[in-house]
Scaffold this motif. Structure first.
Motif, PDB file in Angstrom:
ATOM      1  N   GLY A 107       0.775  -1.230   0.000  1.00  0.00           N
ATOM      2  CA  GLY A 107       0.000   0.000   0.000  1.00  0.00           C
ATOM      3  C   GLY A 107       0.804   1.276   0.000  1.00  0.00           C
ATOM      4  O   GLY A 107       0.221   2.373  -0.006  1.00  0.00           O
ATOM      5  N   PRO A 109       3.102   2.664  -2.427  1.00  0.00           N
ATOM      6  CA  PRO A 109       3.116   3.497  -3.644  1.00  0.00           C
ATOM      7  C   PRO A 109       1.824   4.267  -3.868  1.00  0.00           C
ATOM      8  O   PRO A 109       1.850   5.468  -4.163  1.00  0.00           O
ATOM      9  CB  PRO A 109       3.363   2.473  -4.759  1.00  0.00           C
ATOM     10  N   GLU A 110       0.679   3.612  -3.726  1.00  0.00           N
ATOM     11  CA  GLU A 110      -0.596   4.270  -4.013  1.00  0.00           C
ATOM     12  C   GLU A 110      -1.020   5.267  -2.939  1.00  0.00           C
ATOM     13  O   GLU A 110      -1.935   6.059  -3.144  1.00  0.00           O
ATOM     14  CB  GLU A 110      -1.701   3.231  -4.234  1.00  0.00           C
ATOM     15  N   ASN A 111      -0.335   5.235  -1.788  1.00  0.00           N
ATOM     16  CA  ASN A 111      -0.685   6.152  -0.702  1.00  0.00           C
ATOM     17  C   ASN A 111       0.476   7.065  -0.305  1.00  0.00           C
ATOM     18  O   ASN A 111       0.443   7.676   0.757  1.00  0.00           O
ATOM     19  CB  ASN A 111      -1.140   5.357   0.528  1.00  0.00           C
ATOM     20  N   ILE A 112       1.486   7.157  -1.152  1.00  0.00           N
ATOM     21  CA  ILE A 112       2.699   7.890  -0.786  1.00  0.00           C
ATOM     22  C   ILE A 112       2.414   9.352  -0.453  1.00  0.00           C
ATOM     23  O   ILE A 112       3.055   9.934   0.433  1.00  0.00           O
ATOM     24  CB  ILE A 112       3.767   7.775  -1.905  1.00  0.00           C
ATOM     25  N   SER A 113       1.438   9.964  -1.117  1.00  0.00           N
ATOM     26  CA  SER A 113       1.134  11.373  -0.848  1.00  0.00           C
ATOM     27  C   SER A 113       0.519  11.554   0.536  1.00  0.00           C
ATOM     28  O   SER A 113       0.596  12.636   1.110  1.00  0.00           O
ATOM     29  CB  SER A 113       0.175  11.923  -1.907  1.00  0.00           C
ATOM     30  N   ARG A 114      -0.065  10.499   1.082  1.00  0.00           N
ATOM     31  CA  ARG A 114      -0.686  10.571   2.398  1.00  0.00           C
ATOM     32  C   ARG A 114       0.286  10.186   3.510  1.00  0.00           C
ATOM     33  O   ARG A 114      -0.076  10.168   4.683  1.00  0.00           O
ATOM     34  CB  ARG A 114      -1.915   9.665   2.453  1.00  0.00           C
ATOM     35  N   ALA A 146       8.741  -1.662  -5.128  1.00  0.00           N
ATOM     36  CA  ALA A 146       7.831  -0.595  -5.542  1.00  0.00           C
ATOM     37  C   ALA A 146       7.715   0.450  -4.441  1.00  0.00           C
ATOM     38  O   ALA A 146       7.675   1.657  -4.707  1.00  0.00           O
ATOM     39  CB  ALA A 146       6.452  -1.180  -5.871  1.00  0.00           C
ATOM     40  N   ALA A 150       8.889   4.384  -4.674  1.00  0.00           N
ATOM     41  CA  ALA A 150       7.922   5.441  -4.356  1.00  0.00           C
ATOM     42  C   ALA A 150       8.453   6.356  -3.263  1.00  0.00           C
ATOM     43  O   ALA A 150       8.322   7.588  -3.344  1.00  0.00           O
ATOM     44  CB  ALA A 150       6.595   4.817  -3.928  1.00  0.00           C
TER      45      ALA A 150
END
Length: 327
Positions: A107, A109-114, A146, A150
């Protein structure tokens, strides 16, 4: 860590060392036992247990901050599976506590901004793809890589964390090369069973000769200069003696502790306890921490704990390796 916080940390260590005080400077918080992987040396996922909701977590965070906690390392299982992980990280930062997370990479890469409020990420890596997947499950290596890509692209500080087994004891050059590729470090630690984990880990242990050869080479590299290792020279020389470690006073329950999913507080999760341990949900964190029992064990090579113990024994050369504990 800000200068003000560094001063507080030094003062707290002095209080513990000279006045028998207890200050939970570093806490590892097991948010969940759930995990996406099935690692050979862990079966925590078999006992999911209950997970704390935010109304339980907030008061504990408040008490930790009041007692002088500098770093909380969120773990599991896989902490990214906790429904409130992002809010937990934010609330931790609001209280001036550094946030760390131990992760399989799930989880990320898809949540790196959070995850930008995260100060430090530790990604598990047990060797090249074939070995990593053999130990942790098919596809787990790609997941870890990955996450590393990220984190690097997002400029999020991270290191790799490796448990040494018979499968990867000869792969330390690969682990160092991978850390160098990502301009980071790798923390290496010998295998030791968790009190709540797989009972028979002996079958995963490397042979003594391979361990001595691998760690001996790392010591030689560390003496020559940077070696992409988070382990200090003193730490490497200590784990060289695995499985019988030299005497070293352990400060578990004095300056660090482990908080489990159900609120149980323990000095260390690598030993069993005869007595009933205190529970933060029943007594509150401060009272639970004050009631922690003394630790008696044969020693361990767990990197973070080991470096803190060395610091308390005036081995100042370990300070640099503590970047991920007391930042």
């Amino acid at each position: 860590m800000r200068i003000k916080n560094k001063y507080k940390a030094v003062c707290s260590l002095a209080r513990v060392r000279f006045f028998n005080a207890r200050v939970p400077l570093a806490v590892r918080w097991q948010l969940t036992n759930r995990c996406v992987l099935r690692c050979q040396y862990c079966n925590v996922w078999k006992t999911p247990g209950r997970e704390m909701s935010m109304d339980r977590i907030i008061p504990i965070l408040d008490e930790m901050a009041a007692l002088g906690t500098q770093t909380i390392s969120y773990s599991g299982g896989e902490p990214m599976l906790h429904a409130d992980i992002f809010q937990i990280l934010q609330e931790t930062k609001k209280r001036g506590i550094s946030t760390e997370m131990n992760s399989t990479g799930a989880g990320i890469p898809e949540n790196i901004s959070r995850l930008q409020c995260l100060d430090f990420l530790k990604i598990s890596l047990d060797g090249p793809e074939d070995i990593h997947d053999q130990v942790r499950g098919r596809g787990s290596f790609k997941m870890a890589m990955a996450a590393a890509h990220a984190a690097r692209d997002a400029k999020l500080r991270f290191i790799f964390s490796t448990t040494l087994t018979k499968y990867n004891i000869k792969e330390t050059p690969f682990l160092q090369d991978t850390a160098k590729k990502f301009d980071t470090l790798v923390a290496l630690q010998p295998l030791k069973g968790l009190y709540r984990g797989v009972e028979d880990v002996a079958s995963l242990e490397p042979c003594r000769e391979d361990h001595l050869r691998a760690v001996g080479a790392l010591i030689g590299q560390k003496k020559k200069g940077p070696a992409c290792l988070r382990n200090s020279l003193a730490g490497l020389e200590h784990i060289y003696h695995w499985p019988q470690y030299p005497p070293l006073q352990c400060w578990a329950g004095k300056i660090f502790c482990i908080l489990s999913t159900d609120g149980t507080l323990m000095p260390c999760d690598r030993i069993a306890y005869a007595e009933k341990l205190p529970n933060c949900l029943e007594a509150g964190f401060a009272r639970a921490f004050a009631k922690l029992p003394a630790v008696h064990c044969s020693g361990c090579g767990f990197c973070g704990v080991l470096e803190l113990n060395f610091l308390m024994s005036y081995k100042w050369g370990t300070l640099k390796s503590l970047c991920g504990i007391l930042k």
